[in-house]
Each structure stands twice: as C-alpha cells, then as structure tokens.
Enzyme design. Structure first.
Site, PDB file in Angstrom:
ATOM      1  N   ASP A  14       3.016   7.332   2.987  1.00 15.70           N
ATOM      2  CA  ASP A  14       2.784   6.044   2.324  1.00 15.70           C
ATOM      3  C   ASP A  14       1.396   5.515   2.665  1.00 15.70           C
ATOM      4  O   ASP A  14       0.701   4.983   1.804  1.00 15.70           O
ATOM      5  CB  ASP A  14       3.858   5.014   2.702  1.00 15.70           C
ATOM      6  CG  ASP A  14       3.606   3.693   1.974  1.00 15.70           C
ATOM      7  OD1 ASP A  14       3.485   3.717   0.743  1.00 15.70           O
ATOM      8  OD2 ASP A  14       3.476   2.664   2.638  1.00 15.70           O
ATOM      9  N   ARG A  67      -3.587   4.729  -4.252  1.00 17.70           N
ATOM     10  CA  ARG A  67      -3.114   3.913  -5.390  1.00 17.70           C
ATOM     11  C   ARG A  67      -3.974   2.670  -5.561  1.00 17.70           C
ATOM     12  O   ARG A  67      -4.247   2.233  -6.678  1.00 17.70           O
ATOM     13  CB  ARG A  67      -1.647   3.498  -5.171  1.00 17.70           C
ATOM     14  CG  ARG A  67      -0.675   4.640  -5.384  1.00 17.70           C
ATOM     15  CD  ARG A  67       0.711   4.279  -4.897  1.00 17.70           C
ATOM     16  NE  ARG A  67       1.233   3.092  -5.522  1.00 17.70           N
ATOM     17  CZ  ARG A  67       1.972   2.160  -4.894  1.00 17.70           C
ATOM     18  NH1 ARG A  67       2.294   2.295  -3.624  1.00 17.70           N
ATOM     19  NH2 ARG A  67       2.401   1.106  -5.541  1.00 17.70           N
ATOM     20  N   HIS A  81       9.844  -7.803   3.785  1.00 18.30           N
ATOM     21  CA  HIS A  81       8.654  -7.250   3.134  1.00 18.30           C
ATOM     22  C   HIS A  81       8.441  -7.937   1.799  1.00 18.30           C
ATOM     23  O   HIS A  81       9.392  -8.254   1.102  1.00 18.30           O
ATOM     24  CB  HIS A  81       8.821  -5.745   2.917  1.00 18.30           C
ATOM     25  CG  HIS A  81       7.504  -5.046   2.668  1.00 18.30           C
ATOM     26  ND1 HIS A  81       6.650  -4.690   3.677  1.00 18.30           N
ATOM     27  CD2 HIS A  81       6.908  -4.668   1.526  1.00 18.30           C
ATOM     28  CE1 HIS A  81       5.579  -4.104   3.159  1.00 18.30           C
ATOM     29  NE2 HIS A  81       5.707  -4.081   1.850  1.00 18.30           N
ATOM     30  N   LYS A 112       8.674   3.065   4.261  1.00 16.87           N
ATOM     31  CA  LYS A 112       8.221   2.600   5.578  1.00 16.87           C
ATOM     32  C   LYS A 112       9.237   1.672   6.230  1.00 16.87           C
ATOM     33  O   LYS A 112       9.387   1.650   7.436  1.00 16.87           O
ATOM     34  CB  LYS A 112       6.818   2.001   5.546  1.00 16.87           C
ATOM     35  CG  LYS A 112       6.594   0.833   4.639  1.00 16.87           C
ATOM     36  CD  LYS A 112       5.114   0.404   4.711  1.00 16.87           C
ATOM     37  CE  LYS A 112       4.758  -0.550   3.606  1.00 16.87           C
ATOM     38  NZ  LYS A 112       4.248   0.082   2.401  1.00 16.87           N
ATOM     39  N   SER A 120       7.336   3.218  -1.877  1.00 19.38           N
ATOM     40  CA  SER A 120       6.376   2.842  -0.834  1.00 19.38           C
ATOM     41  C   SER A 120       7.024   1.874   0.161  1.00 19.38           C
ATOM     42  O   SER A 120       7.008   2.095   1.382  1.00 19.38           O
ATOM     43  CB  SER A 120       5.153   2.184  -1.496  1.00 19.38           C
ATOM     44  OG  SER A 120       4.403   1.445  -0.572  1.00 19.38           O
TER      45      SER A 120
HETATM   46  N1  URA Z   1       3.793  -3.301  -0.907  1.00 19.18           N
HETATM   47  C1  URA Z   1       3.941  -2.029  -0.452  1.00 19.18           C
HETATM   48  O1  URA Z   1       4.186  -1.820   0.729  1.00 19.18           O
HETATM   49  N2  URA Z   1       3.808  -1.039  -1.302  1.00 19.18           N
HETATM   50  C2  URA Z   1       3.540  -1.219  -2.609  1.00 19.18           C
HETATM   51  O2  URA Z   1       3.447  -0.268  -3.334  1.00 19.18           O
HETATM   52  C3  URA Z   1       3.390  -2.539  -3.084  1.00 19.18           C
HETATM   53  C4  URA Z   1       3.521  -3.565  -2.213  1.00 19.18           C
END
Ligand code: URA
Length: 431
Positions: free
Chosen positions: A162, A169, A83, A188, A184
């Site tokens: 999320d 957000r 990620h 996930k 966040s």
């Molecule tokens: N990527 C995410 O999944 N969440 C965030 O808050 C920022 C970047």
C-alpha cells in the site's frame, strides 16, 4: 506463471482477474520486479474497468499480506482504530487518537501521507519538529503496551504494497476508485490486528467520492471486507463540500488540533470527532459516549496523551504551549468577498489543489512538503458575508505564489443574494 502484460490486457478488456493474478501483481510490484509504468497502466485499467467484490477482497488480502500482520494479543485493552477516506482540512485523527486512548482504548493508528488534493495525517504530524512517524513493528508494539497509542506511517514491515501503490496513485490520477481505496484502507487497517474499525467516508467536492451514492458504495465495500475478516466496522458518511475546521495546511492543522485538545476546537471538527469517537467507544464496549469524550478533553487527559505520543515519537513537546515552534509562514494575504450575500458553494477540491500549489502537498512522489503554508477559512456554506469581509487567508512565505493562489481561491466561493442552508455534516452511520 502469470505475466504482467497479460494481466494488464485482461483488466483493460474488462475481464475479472483471478486471486493468483492479483497476488502475482502485488508481490512482484512490492519486490520491484515489475516496472512502475506497468503498474501505472494496470491501476488505470482498474480505475476504468472497476473490480468485482471478489477481486477487491483478493487485492486487499494480497496487500495486507505483503508485510507483517500484527498480533497484539499481549495488549489487554480493546484495539480500535479510525480511518478517513480523505478530505481537506481533515485533522480529526490528530485529536481522536489521543482522545480515545485516554479513555482506555488501544489505538494503533497507521496513516498515510497527502493523497491527491487531500491532506495526510503523517505530513501533518511531521510538521512537529523531530516527530518520527517511521517506527518499526517492535517500537510500535512497545509504545502501544506503554501508552496505548501510536501514530505512524506504513513501514516496509506493515502493508508495504500500500505504501508503494499509494505514492504511485497519488501522481497517476488513480486515487478516486472504489476498489483501490477500499483495498488500500482495509489492507493497512486489518494488518494492525484490530478488534474494531471506524471509517469516516467522505462525500462531496472535497472528497474522492464526489457523490453520496459512491461514498455509500465505498462504505459498504469496506464493511463487507471487514466482516469477512472478522473485524467489526462502523462507517459514517460525512459531508466534505466544506473544508473541515478553520484551517487547511500541515502546521496550521496541528495548531488547530492542539486547540481542540485544549477544549477550543471549531464546532464542525468537534462534531465529527465526537461522533466517530463515540462509535469507537461503542466498538470497544466502553460506556459514556460523547459525555466521556468531552470530559477527557476538559480534564486535559486527551492533551496529556497527545503529549506522550509526541514525546515517545521524538517530537518536540514544547510545541504544545508554544506554537511559534511550529513552522508557520509569517506572511499572509487576506482574500475578501467582492460582494455581499450567502455562501452557496465552496470549491473544496480547489482549496486542496491550491495547497499543493503553495507547496503543502505533492505533485510528484518525491516532492518535499512545505509545512508552513496553508489557509484560514472564515466562511462556510450557509454563512452570510458582507462585501470586503475576509473569506480566506493565504499563508505562504513566497509573495508571487501567495498572490497567484489568492486570485484563484477567490473563485472558490460562490456567493448569492438568496439564503442558503448549511450542509448536514453527518449524513448516515452504517454498520
Ligand atoms: N486513504 C487511504 O488510506 N487510501 C486511499 O486510497 C484513500 C484514502
């Protein structure tokens, strides 16, 4: 019994919230029993007051348990994901997920949409006609057992808190907060039932963390959260003072990713892809590192895996050989250097914001995206440019917006006579 107004006040005044209060906030917001304006107020209070590690972990856990936590025990391969904390022109996931899956690793990639000035993997994938990012958990598990990789968005089944918070957000200027980003991402990702996770933590003017110190702190927080949950996490701190690769914009980045899978990716994109990929292989205990990854690209195995992903997720596989099937604006305006010299700085944040102006990102939660617009970047920090040479192309079907964006983007490049060193792309790896 918790009360949301008391919780907002408590955080506003700089006090630590209890795990029960955080759980109440997340479950009520997910169920829709607290208003969006109250949630916005609490997010802003968190933004300014921060959260302790204990609060951040409680937030992550509440968000993770707002939906199902996958148990992929039937899958025999190692389950590893990657990620990014978000950047401009960052299409690494599109290349990396099929590439790593072609090495025998299971990659259940749950990604997000564009956030603030940064692009999102889901928006990019959805520029492929027909591509479905909204699989159910059943469909996801089936696809993982069949082809070993899926690229999807959060559903109401996996980390729904999320999904809702992310969208809020995005439009309330509460993205660039260490606890909110950490919770966040990790909620996930840990809901995927992973064996290991590799994080690309970006710093610089095109990232949420503008400086290296904050990016480092964010990486450390996520690694700690992973450790507490029994998941091995490796983080790489990578520079985002330049857009990554040569393209910014949803369809354009898909084309660039396809080119990368065909062995023609730009140097910086491939460098980050191989470094993150090698870290994923290490976590999966698969030998071969970068050499194996290069071999999978050159043999066509990685591209074949991406084709399987597109096919299984109802996308049009013809895009692979015929880019005209992807929506790309036919008109472009070339922005040229007004003087000769070396590129000293690029306002990468501004390039991300100008993509939103073109229609390639969102200003409001329900905005639809125009996948056809974007930029081609010719010059990076450290490059020499002669007066009149192209700096950037602006792709858009709308003449007025195209011209206005071209004017603004000219100022995104700082050109000076003196030499300037290129940026070091990968600053540090921590585990
Ligand atoms: N990527 C995410 O999944 N969440 C965030 O808050 C920022 C970047």
């Amino acid at each position: 019994m918790s009360n949301i107004v008391d919780i907002i006040r408590k955080k506003r005044d700089g006090n630590e919230l209890s795990p029960a209060e955080i759980k109440y906030f997340i479950s009520s917001y997910t169920a829709g029993t607290i208003a969006e304006y109250q949630c916005s107020a609490l997010l802003m209070a968190i933004y300014f007051q921060g959260m302790s590690f204990k609060e951040t972990t409680a937030l992550m856990q509440a968000m993770m348990h707002s939906g199902m936590v996958l148990t992929l025990s039937r899958i025999k391969q190692p389950i590893i994901d990657k990620h990014s904390t978000g950047g401009v022109g960052d299409n690494v996931s599109l290349v990396l997920a099929p590439l790593i899956a072609s090495c025998g690793v299971c990659v259940p990639m749950i990604s997000g949409r564009g956030l603030g000035h940064t692009g999102g993997t889901l928006d990019k994938l959805e520029s492929i006609p027909g591509f479905n990012t909204q699989l159910t958990v059943r469909q996801l598990t089936k696809q993982l057992s069949t082809i070993g990789v899926a690229m999807i968005g959060q559903t109401h089944e996996v980390a729904p808190a999320d999904k809702k918070l992310y969208a809020l957000r995005d439009v309330t200027a509460t993205v660039d907060s260490i606890p909110l980003i950490a919770a966040s991402i990790m909620s996930k990702k840990l809901a995927e039932g992973l064996d290991g996770l590799v994080l690309d933590v970006k710093f610089g003017n095109g990232a949420f963390m503008k400086n290296y110190r904050n990016a480092h702190a964010l990486a450390r927080t996520m690694i700690q959260i992973g450790k507490r949950s029994g998941v091995n996490v490796t983080a790489m701190l990578t520079d985002m003072n330049n857009p990554l690769g040569e393209y910014v914009g949803n369809s354009l980045e898909v084309i660039e990713a396809l080119e990368a899978l065909k062995g023609r990716g730009p140097h910086d994109l491939m460098k980050v892809t191989y470094a993150l990929g090698a870290a994923m292989l290490r976590l999966a205990k698969i030998k071969g590192g970068k050499k194996l990854l290069e071999q999978k690209i050159h043999s066509g195995d990685a591209l074949a895996k991406f084709k399987e992903v597109i096919k299984h997720q109802s996308g049009n596989i013809r895009v692979i050989d015929d880019y005209s099937r992807l929506p790309v604006a036919r008109k472009k305006k070339i922005v040229r250097a007004e003087k000769s010299g070396y590129v000293h700085a690029i306002d990468t944040f501004q390039i991300g914001m100008q993509l939103i102006t073109l229609g390639g990102g969102r200003r409001q939660k329900n905005d639809t995206i125009d996948p056809s617009c974007g930029f081609k970047i010719y010059k990076k920090i450290g490059d020499y440019v002669a007066k009149g040479e192209p700096l950037i192309d602006v792709y858009s079907a709308q003449l007025r917006v195209r011209n206005a964006v071209a004017k603004t983007i000219q100022n995104a490049f700082t050109i000076k006579k003196q030499h300037c060193k290129p940026k070091t792309l990968i600053r540090k790896t921590i585990a």
